[in-house]
Structures are given as C-alpha cells and as structure tokens.
Design a protein around this motif. Structure first.
Motif, PDB file in Angstrom:
ATOM      1  N   GLN A 213       0.738  80.445  69.182  1.00 18.67           N
ATOM      2  CA  GLN A 213       0.957  79.531  68.065  1.00 18.67           C
ATOM      3  C   GLN A 213       2.442  79.276  67.833  1.00 18.67           C
ATOM      4  N   GLU A 214       3.267  80.316  67.896  1.00 19.15           N
ATOM      5  CA  GLU A 214       4.709  80.157  67.704  1.00 19.15           C
ATOM      6  C   GLU A 214       5.331  79.332  68.825  1.00 19.15           C
ATOM      7  N   PHE A 215       4.834  79.511  70.052  1.00 14.52           N
ATOM      8  CA  PHE A 215       5.383  78.763  71.191  1.00 14.52           C
ATOM      9  C   PHE A 215       5.210  77.261  70.993  1.00 14.52           C
ATOM     10  N   PHE A 216       4.006  76.820  70.674  1.00 13.32           N
ATOM     11  CA  PHE A 216       3.761  75.375  70.523  1.00 13.32           C
ATOM     12  C   PHE A 216       4.397  74.827  69.255  1.00 13.32           C
ATOM     13  N   LYS A 217       4.517  75.657  68.221  1.00 15.23           N
ATOM     14  CA  LYS A 217       5.158  75.218  66.984  1.00 15.23           C
ATOM     15  C   LYS A 217       6.657  75.057  67.180  1.00 15.23           C
ATOM     16  N   THR A 218       7.237  75.870  68.066  1.00 17.92           N
ATOM     17  CA  THR A 218       8.686  75.823  68.299  1.00 17.92           C
ATOM     18  C   THR A 218       9.081  74.704  69.257  1.00 17.92           C
ATOM     19  N   PHE A 219       8.376  74.602  70.382  1.00 20.31           N
ATOM     20  CA  PHE A 219       8.803  73.672  71.439  1.00 20.31           C
ATOM     21  C   PHE A 219       8.149  72.296  71.355  1.00 20.31           C
ATOM     22  N   GLY A 220       6.990  72.190  70.706  1.00 21.76           N
ATOM     23  CA  GLY A 220       6.328  70.896  70.609  1.00 21.76           C
ATOM     24  C   GLY A 220       7.185  69.828  69.947  1.00 21.76           C
ATOM     25  N   PRO A 221       7.738  70.063  68.738  1.00 24.09           N
ATOM     26  CA  PRO A 221       8.581  69.046  68.086  1.00 24.09           C
ATOM     27  C   PRO A 221       9.852  68.722  68.865  1.00 24.09           C
ATOM     28  N   ILE A 222      10.365  69.665  69.641  1.00 24.59           N
ATOM     29  CA  ILE A 222      11.592  69.411  70.399  1.00 24.59           C
ATOM     30  C   ILE A 222      11.360  68.335  71.456  1.00 24.59           C
ATOM     31  N   PHE A 223      10.260  68.458  72.202  1.00 28.50           N
ATOM     32  CA  PHE A 223       9.993  67.464  73.242  1.00 28.50           C
ATOM     33  C   PHE A 223       9.556  66.126  72.637  1.00 28.50           C
ATOM     34  N   GLU A 224       8.938  66.167  71.485  1.00 27.06           N
ATOM     35  CA  GLU A 224       8.617  64.911  70.801  1.00 27.06           C
ATOM     36  C   GLU A 224       9.899  64.204  70.368  1.00 27.06           C
ATOM     37  N   ARG A 225      10.889  64.956  69.935  1.00 30.86           N
ATOM     38  CA  ARG A 225      12.184  64.385  69.539  1.00 30.86           C
ATOM     39  C   ARG A 225      12.927  63.808  70.745  1.00 30.86           C
ATOM     40  N   GLU A 226      12.926  64.533  71.863  1.00 33.62           N
ATOM     41  CA  GLU A 226      13.675  64.095  73.043  1.00 33.62           C
ATOM     42  C   GLU A 226      12.988  62.951  73.785  1.00 33.62           C
ATOM     43  N   SER A 227      11.693  62.764  73.582  1.00 31.77           N
ATOM     44  CA  SER A 227      10.953  61.757  74.345  1.00 31.77           C
ATOM     45  C   SER A 227      11.419  60.347  74.052  1.00 31.77           C
ATOM     46  N   ARG A 228      12.083  60.144  72.910  1.00 30.73           N
ATOM     47  CA  ARG A 228      12.527  58.791  72.547  1.00 30.73           C
ATOM     48  C   ARG A 228      13.546  58.230  73.541  1.00 30.73           C
ATOM     49  N   PHE A 229      14.249  59.125  74.263  1.00 26.21           N
ATOM     50  CA  PHE A 229      15.317  58.690  75.154  1.00 26.21           C
ATOM     51  C   PHE A 229      14.825  58.371  76.566  1.00 26.21           C
ATOM     52  N   SER A 230      13.534  58.491  76.824  1.00 24.97           N
ATOM     53  CA  SER A 230      13.033  58.242  78.173  1.00 24.97           C
ATOM     54  C   SER A 230      12.973  56.743  78.467  1.00 24.97           C
ATOM     55  N   LYS A 231      13.415  56.379  79.669  1.00 22.08           N
ATOM     56  CA  LYS A 231      13.319  54.983  80.083  1.00 22.08           C
ATOM     57  C   LYS A 231      11.883  54.582  80.381  1.00 22.08           C
ATOM     58  N   LYS A 232      11.056  55.568  80.726  1.00 21.62           N
ATOM     59  CA  LYS A 232       9.649  55.310  81.020  1.00 21.62           C
ATOM     60  C   LYS A 232       8.803  55.864  79.883  1.00 21.62           C
ATOM     61  N   GLN A 233       7.993  54.993  79.321  1.00 19.27           N
ATOM     62  CA  GLN A 233       7.101  55.386  78.240  1.00 19.27           C
ATOM     63  C   GLN A 233       5.660  55.065  78.622  1.00 19.27           C
ATOM     64  N   PRO A 234       4.676  55.853  78.162  1.00 13.88           N
ATOM     65  CA  PRO A 234       4.808  57.026  77.306  1.00 13.88           C
ATOM     66  C   PRO A 234       5.176  58.268  78.102  1.00 13.88           C
ATOM     67  N   VAL A 235       5.663  59.281  77.381  1.00 12.51           N
ATOM     68  CA  VAL A 235       6.070  60.541  77.990  1.00 12.51           C
ATOM     69  C   VAL A 235       5.049  61.615  77.603  1.00 12.51           C
ATOM     70  N   PRO A 236       4.557  62.408  78.569  1.00 14.58           N
ATOM     71  CA  PRO A 236       3.590  63.460  78.224  1.00 14.58           C
ATOM     72  C   PRO A 236       4.210  64.505  77.308  1.00 14.58           C
ATOM     73  N   MET A 237       3.445  64.895  76.294  1.00 12.57           N
ATOM     74  CA  MET A 237       3.900  65.907  75.356  1.00 12.57           C
ATOM     75  C   MET A 237       3.469  67.299  75.825  1.00 12.57           C
ATOM     76  N   LEU A 238       3.907  68.324  75.115  1.00 16.51           N
ATOM     77  CA  LEU A 238       3.656  69.710  75.511  1.00 16.51           C
ATOM     78  C   LEU A 238       2.169  70.040  75.504  1.00 16.51           C
ATOM     79  N   GLY A 239       1.429  69.459  74.575  1.00 15.09           N
ATOM     80  CA  GLY A 239      -0.009  69.726  74.505  1.00 15.09           C
ATOM     81  C   GLY A 239      -0.311  71.011  73.751  1.00 15.09           C
ATOM     82  N   ASP A 240      -1.465  71.635  74.057  1.00 17.72           N
ATOM     83  CA  ASP A 240      -1.865  72.864  73.375  1.00 17.72           C
ATOM     84  C   ASP A 240      -2.289  73.912  74.399  1.00 17.72           C
ATOM     85  N   ILE A 241      -2.798  75.017  73.917  1.00 19.38           N
ATOM     86  CA  ILE A 241      -3.148  76.136  74.783  1.00 19.38           C
ATOM     87  C   ILE A 241      -4.307  75.805  75.713  1.00 19.38           C
TER      88      ILE A 241
END
Length: 393
Positions: A213-241
């Motif tokens: 739970q802590e892993f996805f709570k910590t890293f999930g929002p980070i990749f959602e924040r960084e995905s805005r800078f991708s030239k190719k959209q959509p970008v796959p997110m971290l997902g769940d367990i």
C-alpha cells in the motif's frame, strides 16, 4: 538742464581691498518629472497624440468594455467554478517587474487546476480578475477622485494597478502555448514536489522496504505528475498490485525510454535592457543554452534514477519472477512425462542410488577395456616394427 552734484571724496579715503573669495560657477541639476499630472500628460502624448477628444473616446470605450464584462457576469454565464480563490496579501503585493517569479495560476485563481486548466477556464478566470482589479473601476469606485476631464478614469495611485499588470502578464503567458509549456516545465508547485521525491540513498541506509500500500501511494502520484511531459500520450501508469505481467513490463519499457518535451527556457538569464553590446548578448545566449542543456541532462538522470528505484521496490516483480519459475518447472515436468500419459511409479532413493552405482561401474569397466585394447594395439605395433628391422638385417 538739471545738474547732479556729488560730494568730493575726502583726502583720507582709501578704496576697500578686493575679497579673495571667488563666486562659484553655474551648475546643472536634472529635474525628474513625476506625479499623476505628468503620467496623464504622457498618456495623452503617446497614446492620443495630444487630442482630448481621442482621450475621452478611449475612456468611453474602456467604460463600455467594463459594462459588457459586468453584464455577462450578471447574466449568470457558467463560470466553470474558477477565479474565486482567496487572494492573500502576498499575492496582491506582487511586483510586476519580477514577473518570472510569479505563480500565474494563483494570480488567476487557478491553483487547484494548474496545468490541467483549459483555455476556456483561463479565459473566464481572467475576466473575473479584470472585473475585480481593473484600475479604472477602482478609481471610479474609490475615494480618490479628480475634477479634471483629462484625469477622469485614470488611476492616480500608480501602485494600485500593479496587480492588474500581473493579471495581464499571467493571461499573456497562459494563453500562449509555447510560453505556457516553458512555464509549466518549471511550475512552482512542480519544483517543490520534486524536492520531496524519495531518494535511493535513504532506502539503502535504512535497509527498509515499503508495504504494498505504501509503495503505490508513494510512487503512483509521482509518475502521474511526470506523465504530462511525455511527447507520446497516453502514458501507462504504475497500476496496482494485481496488474498483469504485460502491464508491468509495458510500464517499465515506456518509462525507461521516456521521451520528454520538458524545457528550461523560462530560467534563462535576461539580457540587460538597453545593452547594444553584441558580445554581451552572444555570451548571455551561449550561457543560457549551456544551462538549458545541463538542466535537461540532470532531469533525464533524475527520472531514470526514479524508475530504477521503483523497479527495485516493486512488489509485483517478485511475484512475476515466482510465476515464471513455477512455469519453467511445470514445463520441465511435462517433458519428463511419457507421451502415453501413463503414470510412472516413483523410484525410491535406494533404487536411484543403485542405478547410479551400476552406471558408474559400467563406465569404469568400459574405460578399462578401452585402455587394455589401446595397450595391446601398441604392443602389436611394437612387435611389427621389431620384426621388420630383423628382416632388413
């Protein structure tokens, strides 16, 4: 004819001695024109060519614009819920000259949306701020009034329109796609959140992991924040367990080859205004280009380090490796099963050891026979050579 009589100087009179003090030469002082009257004179000169009629027509046009904005707001148009954020004293005291340090989303009341704000939301938020902070409206509604027709509708307090200039600059930047991309690349909230990202050294020192739970709570929002800078959209997110192996592999494949449009022109050093020295301009441009390249390289390394850390802590990787191991063992067991599908009886450990011993003995006997045959062949060859030499003698 009138005559003028003068007294004769006495014989004891002596003329006064000349003073050694010299009179200072003329000096020049520079007078600076200031004040609301001079500001109005400049506006009349620059914008209206000394024409009072043109000035009055401009004031009437501005008044009509304000009325249209007020009427559109009074008609109950959908405001999309933007532009109504509370304005702190620090925000209202912004200096227009330091425009690169401003939080333009906060200026327009879009802090809760930021880079997600649409063009329509920016337009409506700007309209609300103009209605609230327009200098002409402040003068007409304030206590400071002027009886001069020239100064009518003009803000006599030059500090009152500072925040309005910030509003205009925010609208200019956020409605220009290129400038908005440059600003979003170094957005205040983005830079602050990146400073709070997890660091690999912390995990290596503490030697502690994270729960699922802590892993996805910590890293999930980070990749959602960084995905805005991708030239190719959509970008796959971290997902769940419970994400599939294909999703996990696709996620890391994309992020290890992340193609970012993020740039750092907004942090460029400005060329001194009024400088005509070409060498200074070339030096500043060269330095800005070098700094942009350095920041871009550091950003790529930062993101790669973040992906490496995520991969090392991802609980799904251990699960996937275990599944692959079980699949290999099942495949191996399937190959050892007879084609007929008949179940072979399990051999005891003693039987396996007996078979192994017999096999080793057979191999030793075969090696001994081969050695004897080799020795016999050598002896036969030796005897043949001796017989041949005896015949020749």
């Amino acid at each position: 004819m009138a005559t003028i009589q003068t007294n004769v100087l006495p014989k004891t009179y002596t003329p006064p001695s000349t003073s050694k003090v010299s009179i200072a030469g003329p000096s020049s002082l520079r007078l600076l024109p200031v004040g609301p009257a001079f500001v109005s004179h400049l506006r009349l000169t620059i914008h209206h060519d000394h024409s009072f009629e043109a000035h009055d027509a401009h004031l009437e046009k501005e008044r009509q614009k304000l009325e249209e904005l007020q009427n559109s707001a009074a008609n109950g148009d959908d405001d999309l819920g933007v532009g109504d954020e509370p304005e702190a004293a620090e925000l209202l005291a912004l200096d227009p000259k330091e425009w690169k340090k401003h939080d333009y989303y906060a200026v327009l009341g879009l802090s809760h949306l930021r880079y997600k704000a649409t063009a329509e939301q920016i337009k409506i938020a700007h309209r609300k701020k103009v209605l609230k902070h327009h200098p002409d409206k402040k003068v007409t509604s304030g206590a400071l009034q002027s009886t001069s027709s020239l100064l009518a509708g003009v803000n006599l307090n030059t500090n009152d329109d500072a925040f309005f200039k910030c509003i205009a600059k925010a609208h200019e930047v956020l409605t220009n796609p290129e400038k908005r991309r440059q600003y979003d690349s170094v957005d205040h909230e983005l830079m602050d959140s990146q400073e709070d990202d997890p660091i690999p050294s912390v995990f290596s020192k503490n030697k502690t992991g994270l729960s699922d739970q802590e892993f996805f709570k910590t890293f999930g929002p980070i990749f959602e924040r960084e995905s805005r800078f991708s030239k190719k959209q959509p970008v796959p997110m971290l997902g769940d367990i419970d994400a599939s192996k294909e999703h996990v592999e696709g996620f890391y494949d994309v992020w290890y080859n992340f193609d970012s449009w993020r740039s750092f022109e907004w942090l460029d050093k400005e060329i001194n205004e009024g400088s005509d020295n070409r060498d200074d301009k070339r030096y500043t441009e060269k330095k800005n280009k070098s700094e942009r390249a350095r920041r871009k390289k550091e950003d790529i390394a930062r993101l790669r380090q973040l992906v490496d850390l995520t991969l090392s802590l991802d609980p799904r990787i251990k699960r996937i490796k275990q599944q692959e191991k079980e699949a290999r063992e099942a495949k191996k067991a399937a190959k050892s099963t007879p084609a007929s599908g008949a179940a072979t009886p399990q051999k005891s450990k003693a039987q396996e050891e007996e078979e192994k011993r017999k096999k080793e003995e057979e191999e030793k006997a075969a090696k001994a026979d081969a050695k004897k045959a080799k020795a016999a062949a050598a002896n036969a060859a030796k005897k043949a050579r001796r017989a041949a030499r005896a015949e020749e003698a």
